[in-house]
Design a protein around this motif. Structure first.
Motif, mmCIF file in Angstrom:
data_model
loop_
_atom_site.group_PDB
_atom_site.id
_atom_site.type_symbol
_atom_site.label_atom_id
_atom_site.label_comp_id
_atom_site.label_asym_id
_atom_site.label_seq_id
_atom_site.Cartn_x
_atom_site.Cartn_y
_atom_site.Cartn_z
ATOM 1 N N LYS A 26 0.867 -1.231 0.031
ATOM 2 C CA LYS A 26 0.106 -0.060 -0.132
ATOM 3 C C LYS A 26 0.959 1.225 -0.031
ATOM 4 N N SER A 27 2.058 1.241 0.662
ATOM 5 C CA SER A 27 2.777 2.433 0.718
ATOM 6 C C SER A 27 3.883 2.622 -0.541
ATOM 7 N N ASN A 28 3.801 1.496 -1.556
ATOM 8 C CA ASN A 28 4.668 1.679 -2.701
ATOM 9 C C ASN A 28 4.182 2.819 -3.734
ATOM 10 N N ILE A 29 4.909 3.289 -4.634
ATOM 11 C CA ILE A 29 4.698 3.954 -5.727
ATOM 12 C C ILE A 29 4.937 3.217 -6.997
ATOM 13 N N LEU A 76 6.134 8.524 0.834
ATOM 14 C CA LEU A 76 6.974 9.136 -0.329
ATOM 15 C C LEU A 76 5.947 10.312 -1.049
ATOM 16 N N SER A 77 6.673 11.378 -1.220
ATOM 17 C CA SER A 77 6.018 12.638 -2.009
ATOM 18 C C SER A 77 5.761 12.156 -3.494
ATOM 19 N N VAL A 81 8.719 12.593 -6.470
ATOM 20 C CA VAL A 81 9.043 11.459 -7.188
ATOM 21 C C VAL A 81 8.729 11.594 -8.697
ATOM 22 N N TRP A 82 7.582 12.186 -9.278
ATOM 23 C CA TRP A 82 7.258 12.478 -10.451
ATOM 24 C C TRP A 82 8.472 13.876 -11.063
ATOM 25 N N GLU A 83 8.638 14.497 -10.377
ATOM 26 C CA GLU A 83 9.922 15.448 -10.616
ATOM 27 C C GLU A 83 11.101 14.947 -10.721
ATOM 28 N N PRO A 106 1.345 15.181 -10.182
ATOM 29 C CA PRO A 106 0.465 15.607 -8.706
ATOM 30 C C PRO A 106 0.817 16.872 -8.290
ATOM 31 N N LYS A 107 -0.066 17.736 -7.391
ATOM 32 C CA LYS A 107 -0.078 18.830 -6.755
ATOM 33 C C LYS A 107 0.935 18.974 -5.694
ATOM 34 N N ALA A 108 0.954 17.797 -5.016
ATOM 35 C CA ALA A 108 1.669 17.584 -3.739
ATOM 36 C C ALA A 108 2.694 16.308 -3.660
#
Length: 108
Positions: A26-29, A76-77, A81-83, A106-108
């Protein structure tokens, strides 16, 4: 009996570890990227190596995916991560996080 007690013990350990595995999942991206090759895997792994809070990076060339496994109790944010992925030319086409699923930054 002793055998029944051991079976019960083994079962309770298994249940606890599988519940823990579900919490970890559940905490993975999990991100899908446009293309993935051996060079991409090296670049992505190297970029996330040593970043605080990330326990493991798993890349799949077949699934064109990157899975980030955070350390215990770390969230994790998605934006961060996206950036990072953007910075190496690998902006995800899809990102599944504990905070929801994103197809744009994502915005956050």
């Amino acid at each position: 009996s002793l055998v029944a007690g051991l079976v019960l013990l083994a079962f309770s350990v298994f249940v606890k570890s599988s519940a823990l595995a579900a919490d970890v999942e559940k905490s993975n991206i999990v991100m899908t990227v446009g293309e993935m090759c051996g060079g991409c895997v090296k670049k992505i792994t190297k970029r996330f190596d040593g970043i605080e809070g990330i326990a493991k990076v798993r890349c799949s060339i077949e699934k064109q995916s990157v899975t980030l496994i955070p350390e215990h109790d770390v969230r994790l944010s998605p934006k961060g991560v996206w950036e990072i992925m953007e910075s190496i030319g690998k902006a995800p086409s899809k990102m599944i996080t504990p905070d929801g699923t994103f197809t744009s930054k994502p915005k956050a």
